[in-house]
Design a protein around this motif. Structure first.
Motif, short mmCIF file in Angstrom:
data_model
loop_
_atom_site.label_atom_id
_atom_site.label_comp_id
_atom_site.label_asym_id
_atom_site.label_seq_id
_atom_site.Cartn_x
_atom_site.Cartn_y
_atom_site.Cartn_z
N ASP A 1 -12.67 5.83 12.46
CA ASP A 1 -12.42 4.39 12.55
C ASP A 1 -13.06 3.60 11.43
OD1 ASP A 1 -15.04 4.63 13.30
OD2 ASP A 1 -14.80 3.76 15.29
N ALA A 2 -13.78 4.28 10.53
CA ALA A 2 -14.31 3.59 9.34
C ALA A 2 -13.17 3.08 8.47
CB ALA A 2 -15.22 4.52 8.55
N ALA A 3 -12.00 3.71 8.58
CA ALA A 3 -10.84 3.25 7.81
C ALA A 3 -10.45 1.84 8.22
CB ALA A 3 -9.66 4.21 8.00
N PHE A 4 -10.57 1.51 9.50
CA PHE A 4 -10.28 0.16 9.96
C PHE A 4 -11.22 -0.84 9.31
CE2 PHE A 4 -10.84 -3.48 12.75
CZ PHE A 4 -9.55 -3.79 13.14
N ASP A 5 -12.52 -0.52 9.31
CA ASP A 5 -13.51 -1.41 8.70
C ASP A 5 -13.23 -1.62 7.22
OD1 ASP A 5 -14.70 -1.33 11.19
OD2 ASP A 5 -16.21 0.15 10.62
N MET A 6 -12.89 -0.53 6.51
CA MET A 6 -12.66 -0.65 5.08
C MET A 6 -11.41 -1.46 4.77
SD MET A 6 -12.38 2.35 2.17
CE MET A 6 -10.86 3.07 2.82
N PHE A 7 -10.32 -1.21 5.51
CA PHE A 7 -9.09 -1.95 5.24
C PHE A 7 -9.22 -3.42 5.65
CE2 PHE A 7 -7.39 1.92 3.97
CZ PHE A 7 -6.12 1.74 3.49
N LEU A 8 -10.11 -3.69 6.56
CA LEU A 8 -10.36 -5.09 6.91
C LEU A 8 -10.97 -5.84 5.72
CD1 LEU A 8 -9.93 -6.78 9.48
CD2 LEU A 8 -12.35 -6.43 10.02
N GLN A 9 -11.62 -5.11 4.82
CA GLN A 9 -12.18 -5.75 3.63
C GLN A 9 -11.09 -6.31 2.74
OE1 GLN A 9 -15.44 -6.36 2.83
NE2 GLN A 9 -15.88 -5.64 4.90
N PHE B 1 0.84 -1.19 0.00
CA PHE B 1 0.00 0.00 0.00
C PHE B 1 0.88 1.25 0.00
CE2 PHE B 1 -2.55 -3.37 1.63
CZ PHE B 1 -3.87 -3.06 1.40
N SER B 2 0.61 2.17 -0.92
CA SER B 2 1.24 3.49 -0.90
C SER B 2 0.27 4.44 -0.22
CB SER B 2 1.55 3.99 -2.31
OG SER B 2 2.63 3.29 -2.87
N LEU B 3 0.68 5.01 0.90
CA LEU B 3 -0.20 5.87 1.68
C LEU B 3 0.29 7.32 1.58
CD1 LEU B 3 -0.05 3.29 4.46
CD2 LEU B 3 -2.27 4.13 3.74
N TYR B 4 -0.38 8.10 0.75
CA TYR B 4 -0.02 9.51 0.58
C TYR B 4 -0.73 10.34 1.65
CZ TYR B 4 0.01 14.23 -1.37
OH TYR B 4 0.14 15.58 -1.55
N LEU B 5 0.03 11.17 2.36
CA LEU B 5 -0.52 11.99 3.43
C LEU B 5 -0.75 13.42 2.95
CD1 LEU B 5 1.67 10.90 6.49
CD2 LEU B 5 -0.44 9.87 5.62
N GLU B 6 -2.02 13.84 2.98
CA GLU B 6 -2.32 15.23 2.71
C GLU B 6 -2.03 16.05 3.97
OE1 GLU B 6 -6.37 15.57 1.45
OE2 GLU B 6 -5.89 15.08 -0.64
N LEU B 7 -1.69 17.33 3.79
CA LEU B 7 -1.50 18.21 4.93
C LEU B 7 -2.79 18.29 5.74
CD1 LEU B 7 0.50 20.93 3.06
CD2 LEU B 7 1.36 19.62 4.99
N GLY B 8 -2.68 18.11 7.05
CA GLY B 8 -3.86 18.12 7.90
C GLY B 8 -4.64 16.83 7.85
N PHE B 9 -3.98 15.73 7.49
CA PHE B 9 -4.66 14.43 7.41
C PHE B 9 -5.14 13.98 8.80
CE2 PHE B 9 -0.38 13.34 8.60
CZ PHE B 9 -0.50 12.23 9.41
N SER B 10 -6.12 13.09 8.80
CA SER B 10 -6.64 12.56 10.05
C SER B 10 -5.72 11.46 10.57
CB SER B 10 -8.05 11.99 9.84
OG SER B 10 -8.45 11.19 10.94
N LEU B 11 -5.11 11.70 11.72
CA LEU B 11 -4.23 10.70 12.31
C LEU B 11 -5.03 9.47 12.73
CD1 LEU B 11 -1.34 10.02 13.18
CD2 LEU B 11 -1.82 11.11 15.38
N GLN B 12 -6.26 9.68 13.20
CA GLN B 12 -7.10 8.56 13.60
C GLN B 12 -7.36 7.63 12.42
OE1 GLN B 12 -11.12 9.54 14.61
NE2 GLN B 12 -11.58 7.53 15.48
N ALA B 13 -7.74 8.20 11.29
CA ALA B 13 -8.04 7.37 10.12
C ALA B 13 -6.80 6.68 9.59
CB ALA B 13 -8.68 8.23 9.03
N PHE B 14 -5.68 7.42 9.52
CA PHE B 14 -4.43 6.85 9.03
C PHE B 14 -3.99 5.68 9.90
CE2 PHE B 14 0.26 6.97 9.66
CZ PHE B 14 0.66 6.48 8.43
N SER B 15 -3.98 5.87 11.22
CA SER B 15 -3.53 4.81 12.11
C SER B 15 -4.50 3.63 12.11
CB SER B 15 -3.34 5.34 13.53
OG SER B 15 -4.53 5.89 14.04
N SER B 16 -5.80 3.89 11.94
CA SER B 16 -6.78 2.81 11.88
C SER B 16 -6.53 1.92 10.66
CB SER B 16 -8.20 3.38 11.82
OG SER B 16 -8.55 4.05 13.00
N ALA B 17 -6.21 2.55 9.53
CA ALA B 17 -5.94 1.79 8.31
C ALA B 17 -4.69 0.94 8.47
CB ALA B 17 -5.79 2.75 7.12
#
Length: 353
Positions: free
Chosen positions: A170-178, A8-24
């Motif tokens: 935390d929806a990022a966790f659910d999606m990456f679990l897919q 996975f290539s994870l590109y970080l936008e400025l002001g990204f959500s740390l919660q969503a990033f870490s959940s993924a």
């Protein structure tokens, strides 16, 4: 496993959500732990290879720059299979370098993933046209105005072919679990949930939040169906009798259900839903007030202004002015990231490239 190991290539936008990033990332890390093998890998990317400030103010280091990452596309052992745009609560300005990378990723048949405002970046390229995309409810009004060709929905996350999107959090966790489910079916995914102490995992299309003013989960199917009809018809409100009939209920039955479950009449609830949509457009778009009024089902600007003031204790123009002033004064931790983004855009335009 049904497919090769995923990078996975994870590109970080400025002001990204740390919660969503870490959940993924945590979903992938826990999957590796359950599988006792480094099946899933990730590489963190920024525009210039420098650390990126998140919306909460914490800065995350990265592995490579966008230019270097693009150079790895197609290289055996280095090319990713999934490109992820990790955004936050504030969509950023057009980034042509990012758009070029996304288009090349799609040309090479990579999955594209938009997290929170990252969905805007994908939509700006036209690569999401005709696709279902989950958009955070606060960003939803401005998104549908900007990208009418995208089938935007207020779901926790959506999967439409090779396009994945989630509202953030935390929806990022659910999606990456897919991704794990696609590769290993449910038993492995269930063990990941156990390690994460995740009681429930949402499916694609599930709601991202409780209905407006609902203090607890609503289990009344007819009520949810009527609320969903209201959400779909913000611009042209549907008569209560018609919504009740579609649920095989009388008007009086619907009124009693709303009063018991939400503490409001259906008419008041519908009005507040439309006002909330208008409020978000005032804060997050440049649409004229009169257009916002019409887009939210009000027959005139004066009628809208009166209802808005009664609900928010200020006029639409006052609300927009206050929002502009907050952004100018640098309110919140996102301000530093936004200032940096403004400088980057200015430098890019000034260079003429």
């Amino acid at each position: 496993m049904k497919a090769a190991e995923r990078l996975f290539s994870l590109y970080l936008e400025l002001g990204f959500s740390l919660q969503a990033f870490s959940s993924a990332v945590e979903a992938l890390r826990l999957a590796n732990e359950v599988l006792e093998s480094e099946i899933y890998a990730w590489r963190v990317v920024s525009d210039d290879g420098h650390p990126v400030r998140s919306s909460c103010g914490l800065t995350i280091s990265v592995d490579t720059s966008l230019k270097e990452e693009r150079g790895l596309l197609g290289k055996t052992g280095w090319s990713p299979s999934v490109a992820v745009i990790c955004g936050g609560s504030h969509p950023l300005s057009v980034n042509r370098a990012l758009h070029g990378w996304l288009r090349e990723c799609r040309a090479r048949k990579l999955c594209l993933v938009g997290i929170a405002s990252g969905v805007f970046s994908i939509a700006q390229t036209g690569l999401a046209d005709g696709r279902r995309c989950a958009v955070h409810w606060e960003q939803f009004p401005s998104f549908v105005e900007q990208f009418p060709c995208v089938a935007a929905v207020q779901a926790a996350y959506e999967i439409d072919g090779d396009t994945y999107s989630c509202s953030g959090g935390d929806a990022a966790f659910d999606m990456f679990l897919q991704f794990v489910k696609e590769d290993y079916e449910s038993p492995i995914a269930n063990r990941v949930c156990e390690k994460a102490t995740a009681m429930t995992v949402r499916e694609p299309g599930d709601r991202q939040r409780l209905p407006l003013h609902a203090g607890a989960a609503i289990n009344h199917d007819a009520l949810l169906k009527i609320i969903e009809q209201m959400e779909r018809h913000i611009d042209e409100p549907v008569a209560l009798e018609d919504m009740a009939a579609s649920s095989r209920l009388s008007r009086r039955q619907v009124e009693r259900i709303f009063s018991k479950q939400i503490g409001r009449s259906p008419a008041r609830y519908y009005l507040e839903m439309r006002l909330e949509r208008a409020h978000l457009l005032i804060l997050n778009s440049h649409l004229p007030i009169v257009e916002i009024a019409m887009a939210c089902g009000f027959v005139s600007a004066s009628h809208f202004s009166k209802a808005y003031r009664e609900n928010y204790r200020l006029t639409p123009r006052e609300a927009r002015s206050e929002a502009i002033e907050r952004r100018r004064s640098g309110h919140g931790t996102f301000a530093a990231a936004q200032a940096h983004e403004n400088r980057r855009t200015s430098n890019w335009q000034g260079s003429g490239t």
